[in-house]
Write a protein that holds these residues in place. Structure first.
Motif, PDB file in Angstrom:
ATOM      1  N   THR A 104     -52.750 -34.665  39.045  1.00  0.00           N
ATOM      2  CA  THR A 104     -51.324 -34.556  39.336  1.00  0.00           C
ATOM      3  C   THR A 104     -50.981 -33.140  39.791  1.00  0.00           C
ATOM      4  OG1 THR A 104     -50.918 -34.074  37.006  1.00  0.00           O
ATOM      5  CG2 THR A 104     -50.729 -36.369  37.686  1.00  0.00           C
ATOM      6  N   PRO A 105     -49.814 -32.938  40.408  1.00  0.00           N
ATOM      7  CA  PRO A 105     -49.446 -31.602  40.891  1.00  0.00           C
ATOM      8  C   PRO A 105     -49.407 -30.543  39.795  1.00  0.00           C
ATOM      9  CG  PRO A 105     -48.054 -33.246  41.918  1.00  0.00           C
ATOM     10  CD  PRO A 105     -48.835 -33.962  40.849  1.00  0.00           C
ATOM     11  N   ASP A 106     -49.089 -30.928  38.543  1.00  0.00           N
ATOM     12  CA  ASP A 106     -49.048 -29.911  37.490  1.00  0.00           C
ATOM     13  C   ASP A 106     -50.440 -29.447  37.095  1.00  0.00           C
ATOM     14  OD1 ASP A 106     -49.137 -32.596  36.500  1.00  0.00           O
ATOM     15  OD2 ASP A 106     -48.938 -31.813  34.474  1.00  0.00           O
ATOM     16  N   GLY A 107     -51.480 -30.068  37.680  1.00  0.00           N
ATOM     17  CA  GLY A 107     -52.843 -29.589  37.490  1.00  0.00           C
ATOM     18  C   GLY A 107     -53.342 -28.786  38.678  1.00  0.00           C
ATOM     19  N   GLY A 108     -52.430 -28.302  39.507  1.00  0.00           N
ATOM     20  CA  GLY A 108     -52.821 -27.481  40.658  1.00  0.00           C
ATOM     21  C   GLY A 108     -53.352 -28.340  41.788  1.00  0.00           C
ATOM     22  N   GLY A 109     -54.532 -28.012  42.278  1.00  0.00           N
ATOM     23  CA  GLY A 109     -55.095 -28.725  43.417  1.00  0.00           C
ATOM     24  C   GLY A 109     -54.446 -28.293  44.716  1.00  0.00           C
ATOM     25  N   TRP A 110     -54.183 -29.251  45.602  1.00  0.00           N
ATOM     26  CA  TRP A 110     -53.678 -28.974  46.953  1.00  0.00           C
ATOM     27  C   TRP A 110     -52.429 -28.093  46.911  1.00  0.00           C
ATOM     28  CZ3 TRP A 110     -55.424 -28.356  51.382  1.00  0.00           C
ATOM     29  CH2 TRP A 110     -54.744 -28.629  52.565  1.00  0.00           C
ATOM     30  N   GLY A 111     -52.540 -26.893  47.478  1.00  0.00           N
ATOM     31  CA  GLY A 111     -51.430 -25.947  47.475  1.00  0.00           C
ATOM     32  C   GLY A 111     -51.064 -25.472  46.087  1.00  0.00           C
ATOM     33  N   ASN A 112     -52.041 -25.522  45.160  1.00  0.00           N
ATOM     34  CA  ASN A 112     -51.787 -25.160  43.754  1.00  0.00           C
ATOM     35  C   ASN A 112     -50.630 -25.969  43.168  1.00  0.00           C
ATOM     36  OD1 ASN A 112     -52.522 -23.749  41.447  1.00  0.00           O
ATOM     37  ND2 ASN A 112     -51.111 -22.064  41.835  1.00  0.00           N
ATOM     38  N   GLY A 113     -50.569 -27.227  43.611  1.00  0.00           N
ATOM     39  CA  GLY A 113     -49.524 -28.130  43.149  1.00  0.00           C
ATOM     40  C   GLY A 113     -48.399 -28.308  44.139  1.00  0.00           C
ATOM     41  N   ASN A 169     -61.659 -21.496  48.352  1.00  0.00           N
ATOM     42  CA  ASN A 169     -62.852 -22.257  48.687  1.00  0.00           C
ATOM     43  C   ASN A 169     -62.559 -23.754  48.577  1.00  0.00           C
ATOM     44  OD1 ASN A 169     -63.645 -19.568  47.350  1.00  0.00           O
ATOM     45  ND2 ASN A 169     -65.419 -20.081  48.588  1.00  0.00           N
ATOM     46  N   GLY A 170     -61.859 -24.285  49.557  1.00  0.00           N
ATOM     47  CA  GLY A 170     -61.407 -25.665  49.484  1.00  0.00           C
ATOM     48  C   GLY A 170     -62.505 -26.697  49.438  1.00  0.00           C
ATOM     49  N   SER A 171     -63.679 -26.367  49.974  1.00  0.00           N
ATOM     50  CA  SER A 171     -64.792 -27.316  49.953  1.00  0.00           C
ATOM     51  C   SER A 171     -65.551 -27.276  48.638  1.00  0.00           C
ATOM     52  CB  SER A 171     -65.772 -27.008  51.092  1.00  0.00           C
ATOM     53  OG  SER A 171     -66.432 -25.781  50.851  1.00  0.00           O
ATOM     54  N   GLY A 172     -65.249 -26.277  47.779  1.00  0.00           N
ATOM     55  CA  GLY A 172     -65.956 -26.144  46.513  1.00  0.00           C
ATOM     56  C   GLY A 172     -67.311 -25.481  46.628  1.00  0.00           C
ATOM     57  N   TYR A 173     -67.693 -25.074  47.840  1.00  0.00           N
ATOM     58  CA  TYR A 173     -69.038 -24.521  48.066  1.00  0.00           C
ATOM     59  C   TYR A 173     -68.961 -23.362  49.043  1.00  0.00           C
ATOM     60  CZ  TYR A 173     -73.882 -24.213  49.805  1.00  0.00           C
ATOM     61  OH  TYR A 173     -75.133 -23.764  50.168  1.00  0.00           O
ATOM     62  N   GLY A 216     -63.533 -27.920  55.289  1.00  0.00           N
ATOM     63  CA  GLY A 216     -62.999 -26.886  56.154  1.00  0.00           C
ATOM     64  C   GLY A 216     -61.565 -26.493  55.923  1.00  0.00           C
ATOM     65  N   ILE A 217     -61.103 -26.529  54.678  1.00  0.00           N
ATOM     66  CA  ILE A 217     -59.693 -26.236  54.416  1.00  0.00           C
ATOM     67  C   ILE A 217     -59.547 -25.114  53.388  1.00  0.00           C
ATOM     68  CG2 ILE A 217     -58.786 -28.492  55.041  1.00  0.00           C
ATOM     69  CD1 ILE A 217     -59.303 -27.697  51.413  1.00  0.00           C
ATOM     70  N   GLY A 218     -58.356 -24.532  53.351  1.00  0.00           N
ATOM     71  CA  GLY A 218     -58.006 -23.534  52.354  1.00  0.00           C
ATOM     72  C   GLY A 218     -56.939 -24.084  51.436  1.00  0.00           C
ATOM     73  N   TRP A 219     -55.893 -23.327  51.216  1.00  0.00           N
ATOM     74  CA  TRP A 219     -54.729 -23.720  50.415  1.00  0.00           C
ATOM     75  C   TRP A 219     -55.151 -24.262  49.048  1.00  0.00           C
ATOM     76  CZ3 TRP A 219     -50.274 -27.689  50.819  1.00  0.00           C
ATOM     77  CH2 TRP A 219     -49.048 -27.060  50.524  1.00  0.00           C
ATOM     78  N   TYR A 220     -56.079 -23.590  48.411  1.00  0.00           N
ATOM     79  CA  TYR A 220     -56.594 -23.917  47.085  1.00  0.00           C
ATOM     80  C   TYR A 220     -57.548 -25.111  47.065  1.00  0.00           C
ATOM     81  CZ  TYR A 220     -53.004 -20.771  45.232  1.00  0.00           C
ATOM     82  OH  TYR A 220     -52.219 -19.682  44.949  1.00  0.00           O
ATOM     83  N   GLY A 221     -57.452 -26.009  48.024  1.00  0.00           N
ATOM     84  CA  GLY A 221     -58.336 -27.160  48.046  1.00  0.00           C
ATOM     85  C   GLY A 221     -57.963 -28.218  47.024  1.00  0.00           C
ATOM     86  N   ASP A 222     -58.746 -29.294  47.033  1.00  0.00           N
ATOM     87  CA  ASP A 222     -58.526 -30.395  46.093  1.00  0.00           C
ATOM     88  C   ASP A 222     -59.784 -31.264  46.083  1.00  0.00           C
ATOM     89  OD1 ASP A 222     -57.263 -32.254  44.325  1.00  0.00           O
ATOM     90  OD2 ASP A 222     -55.334 -31.711  45.197  1.00  0.00           O
ATOM     91  N   LEU A 223     -59.709 -32.360  45.335  1.00  0.00           N
ATOM     92  CA  LEU A 223     -60.839 -33.256  45.083  1.00  0.00           C
ATOM     93  C   LEU A 223     -61.913 -32.502  44.286  1.00  0.00           C
ATOM     94  CD1 LEU A 223     -60.956 -35.210  48.468  1.00  0.00           C
ATOM     95  CD2 LEU A 223     -59.770 -35.829  46.355  1.00  0.00           C
TER      96      LEU A 223
END
Length: 775
Positions: free
Chosen positions: A214-223, A78-82, A99-106
């Motif tokens: 940071t990447p070690d906190g996951g986010g986009w592409g789970n890091g 749920n990349g949009s968080g909703y 409108g994105i996947g791959w774990y999302g971010d922000l």
């Protein structure tokens, strides 16, 4: 002053009424926008794990840095968080992706109004873990351009939000309670967690701080997406800070902090047991939250306004002070709506049903979220080298979903927002310099070279921009980076790319090699032009004449095994597609593609088969899969094959079968504007096959009249108009055409025809005219 005479009064009244009519018309664009279109990730409805649109319903402004939006889930896809089908809300964040996947971010700076006992954990949607999340009244949910509101039913608190370009304001209406509260989860991040936070109480109404992601906190592409950014904030409350504090979870240094780790029971228990530090004025930690408590009377409104920056706290403060000077929520909301009306006025349509107008303007709205601005009001922006840079010549932008948006989204913007395209090219070129790279990023997020997806989409965008006269960037650097990109990621002298994604890689690389060849030709680099134009023919090296289709090779150039149903086998030599879908991607040489495929008649029959076997609802499938990008140019290939009436028929069918005024109104991921841009162009009556080639295919417009307003800095004309006489749901076929009053028998325009301004007049009918537009 003297009263006007009767004649003068009549003139004044007529002028006033005309102005009123124009005002109503000007204000109507935003009223058609429904941000809930596509706001779902329902896998069941989608028919695939990719889910549906994955848009967010919250408040934002055109290409703004801030998106104040409800969040119902932190992880998953749920990349949009909703997602609309969820029944509870975690809070309202200041940043979102669309409108994105791959774990999302922000999804940063998560604000939640609560009451009663303070809880330091969001809890679980199924209720198994109690937390600060709240159920909400679905019927109360209102989303419009620049505004969102909902009633949180656990404590009967109404939440409203609106935004400016770099700031947001929330208005909460509380019930009578001795222990009402606004709490902010500073660690929260879609797809993971912020890894370090800082907060400071500045005065009785203000807090400031930052959240490092940071990447070690996951986010986009789970890091794996390498997103590394810091969100700075400066926030003010309308009610004084008297009973306030911080909660802090002591996360052990040896704990991994990717999404699955953060979602684990062990990690969640640690957050639930976070230490609550009342009255603390300053704190840095690995998992922080801030709260302020107060007594409220019935229907008391408490507001929170926040400026953000990706550069500094000072930048966040300046952004807030420049954009939200007072506490007038309704005035900020009205300004947000006005900004949307101005942006959406780039295209006006007449005719069509209310639903079609809603779908169109919501689609146009979704194309105006990214690439978003990340420079502050003073022009400072975060550089790829980790330091602040200053820009005055362009707006620094981010979120370039390259593999998706080069097909429709960026070509649309070349017509209605060429300066935005120029900004994006400048942003990518300067980013490469700051990161000391000799190639362009494919899918950029907050300066990250994520390498997501395939191909060299930035090369396509640069070539298309240059071809259309959008050249306010360092052309020599852009060209050098384009060459560097195709040399690093390309078929090379070998003439193909082998491996499990051989078809997709080879075809996409051949296209962007051709793009570099075009640039080289225009820049007078003859040797390079010859070299890369020839490489653009690499598609021929993976066409198996015996099988009659494109076939993957291994790294040594041997054909890979040909399974049963090879053309429709998902992931056979392709990414997120199958050979039947990906194989049509030879936009740079459609004529040559048709020749190797056996000629026009065979191609028309095969294309027709592709569409006729597509399910009526056009959700994820093995044929014309509009839910994903590789086929988005395919309906317009009928124009090139000598059957333009089929382009007209099928583009209209897609517009009516794949787009709706509903939460599940997008058949696939919005993908940062691409899905919607396809509709905007096709519904207007034009769409490119090959960005970098100025040819625009003509198709059947949904509306009776479409006016595209042009930028005089980039175009000779002021507007380009397409009219469709006798247009209806049945009359989808073009019978005849005129361009600027003269008979026109081509099924395409050149971009220069559009940029010059003028009118394309189409006459429609319910049966194909098989003599119009045939090449």
């Amino acid at each position: 002053m003297a009263l006007p005479g009767k004649k003068c009064f009549t003139v004044l009244l007529t002028m006033a009424l005309s102005a009123g009519t124009l005002l109503v018309k000007a204000q109507s664009y935003a009223s058609y926008v429904n941000p809930l279109i596509g706001a779902s990730s329902n896998e069941v409805a989608a028919g695939a794990y990719h889910g549906l649109g994955k848009t967010f319903p919250g408040a934002t402004t055109p290409y703004g840095m801030v998106q104040v939006s409800p969040n119902t889930i932190t992880g998953g896809d749920n990349g949009s968080g909703y997602s609309y089908e969820h029944t509870s809300i975690e809070g309202f964040a200041m940043t979102q992706m669309s409108g994105i996947g791959w774990y999302g971010d922000l999804g940063n700076f998560l604000v939640m109004p609560t009451a009663g006992k303070l809880k330091t954990i969001a809890g679980k949607a199924d209720g198994s873990v109690d937390g600060y999340r709240s159920k909400y009244d679905k019927k109360s949910e209102k989303a419009s351009a620049g505004y969102y509101s909902v009633l949180l039913t656990d404590n009967n608190i109404k939440a409203e939000m609106t935004a400016t370009q770099r700031s947001g304001i929330l208005r909460f209406t509380f019930q009578q309670n001795a222990q009402s509260r606004i709490q902010i989860d500073l660690a929260r991040r879609v797809g993971g967690t912020s890894t370090l936070q800082y907060v400071k109480v500045v005065d009785d109404y203000t807090i400031q701080g930052y959240m490092k992601c940071t990447p070690d906190g996951g986010g986009w592409g789970n890091g794996d997406g390498q997103a590394d950014y810091t969100v700075y904030f400066y926030a003010q409350f309308s009610k004084p800070l008297k009973d306030y504090g911080v909660w802090s979870a002591d996360i052990p240094a040896d704990w991994s902090r990717k999404l699955d780790d953060v979602a684990s029971a062990k990690y969640q228990d640690k957050i639930a047991g976070a230490e609550i530090m009342q009255g603390i004025k300053e704190k840095q930690g690995k998992h922080l939250g801030f709260y302020t408590q107060f007594a409220t009377h019935h229907n008391e409104q408490v507001l929170l306004k926040t400026g953000i920056s990706f550069v500094s706290i000072a930048g966040a403060k300046s952004n807030l002070n420049a954009e939200i000077k007072d506490w007038n929520f309704d005035s900020i909301h009205q300004k947000a709506v006005a900004s949307w009306n101005k942006a959406l006025s780039k295209i006006s349509v007449e005719g069509g049903s209310k639903e079609q107008n809603t779908v169109f303007y919501t689609a146009l709205y979704h194309t105006m979220i990214d690439p978003r601005i990340i420079s502050d009001v003073d022009g400072k922006y975060p550089g790829g080298d980790g330091v602040a840079h200053q820009t005055t010549s362009f707006n620094k932008r981010t979120i370039f979903s390259g593999w998706d948006v080069f097909r429709s989204q960026m070509p649309l913007q070349t017509i209605i927002n060429p300066s935005l395209v120029n900004d994006m090219v400048n942003s990518l070129v300067t980013l490469a310099g700051e990161k000391k790279k000799d190639y362009l990023e494919r899918w950029e997020l907050m300066n990250a070279y994520s390498g997501c997806m395939i191909g060299n989409p930035a090369v396509s965008v640069i070539t298309d921009a240059y071809a259309k006269g959008i050249r306010n960037f360092d052309v020599s650097k852009a060209y050098a980076l384009s060459v560097g990109s195709v040399e690093k990621f390309g078929n090379g002298d070998k003439g193909f790319t082998g491996g499990s994604l051989s078809i997709s890689y080879t075809l996409e690389y051949a296209y962007t090699d051709w793009c570099v060849g075009q640039l080289a030709k225009w820049l007078g680099k003859t040797a390079d032009a010859d070299k890369y134009t020839k490489r653009g023919q690499a598609y021929r090296n993976i066409f198996d004449a015996e099988k009659g289709w494109f076939r993957p090779k291994d790294d040594n150039g041997n054909w890979q095994a040909w399974p049963d149903s090879a053309r429709t086998k998902q992931w056979y030599g392709t990414i997120e597609s199958n050979p039947y879908q990906q194989g049509w991607f030879v936009p740079q040489d459609v004529k040559g593609m048709i020749e190797v495929m056996g000629g026009k008649d065979k191609v028309i029959a095969d294309l027709s088969n592709l569409f006729e076997k597509t399910p009526k609802n056009m959700t994820w499938n093995d044929y014309y899969n509009h839910a994903n990008e590789p086929v988005h140019h395919v309906p317009f290939l009928f124009n090139r094959a000598g059957a333009p009436w089929l382009t007209q028929e099928w583009s209209r069918a897609i517009c009516s079968r794949a787009y709706f005024n509903a939460v599940e109104g997008l058949v696939g991921n919005e993908d940062v504007g691409q899905m919607s841009a396809w509709y905007v162009l096709a519904a207007s009556g034009i769409h490119p096959v090959c960005p970098g080639d100025t040819r625009q295919e003509i198709t059947s417009p949904v509306f009776n009249k479409v006016v595209m307003r042009l930028d005089p800095k980039y175009a000779k004309g002021t507007a380009f108009t397409i009219t469709a006489a006798n247009n209806s749901a049945a009359n989808v076929y073009i019978q005849s055409a005129k361009l600027n009053g003269k008979t026109y028998n081509k099924c395409y325009l050149d971009y220069k025809d559009i940029a010059a301004g003028g009118t394309l007049e189409l006459t429609m009918g319910d049966k194909p005219n098989k003599s119009w537009g045939v090449e």
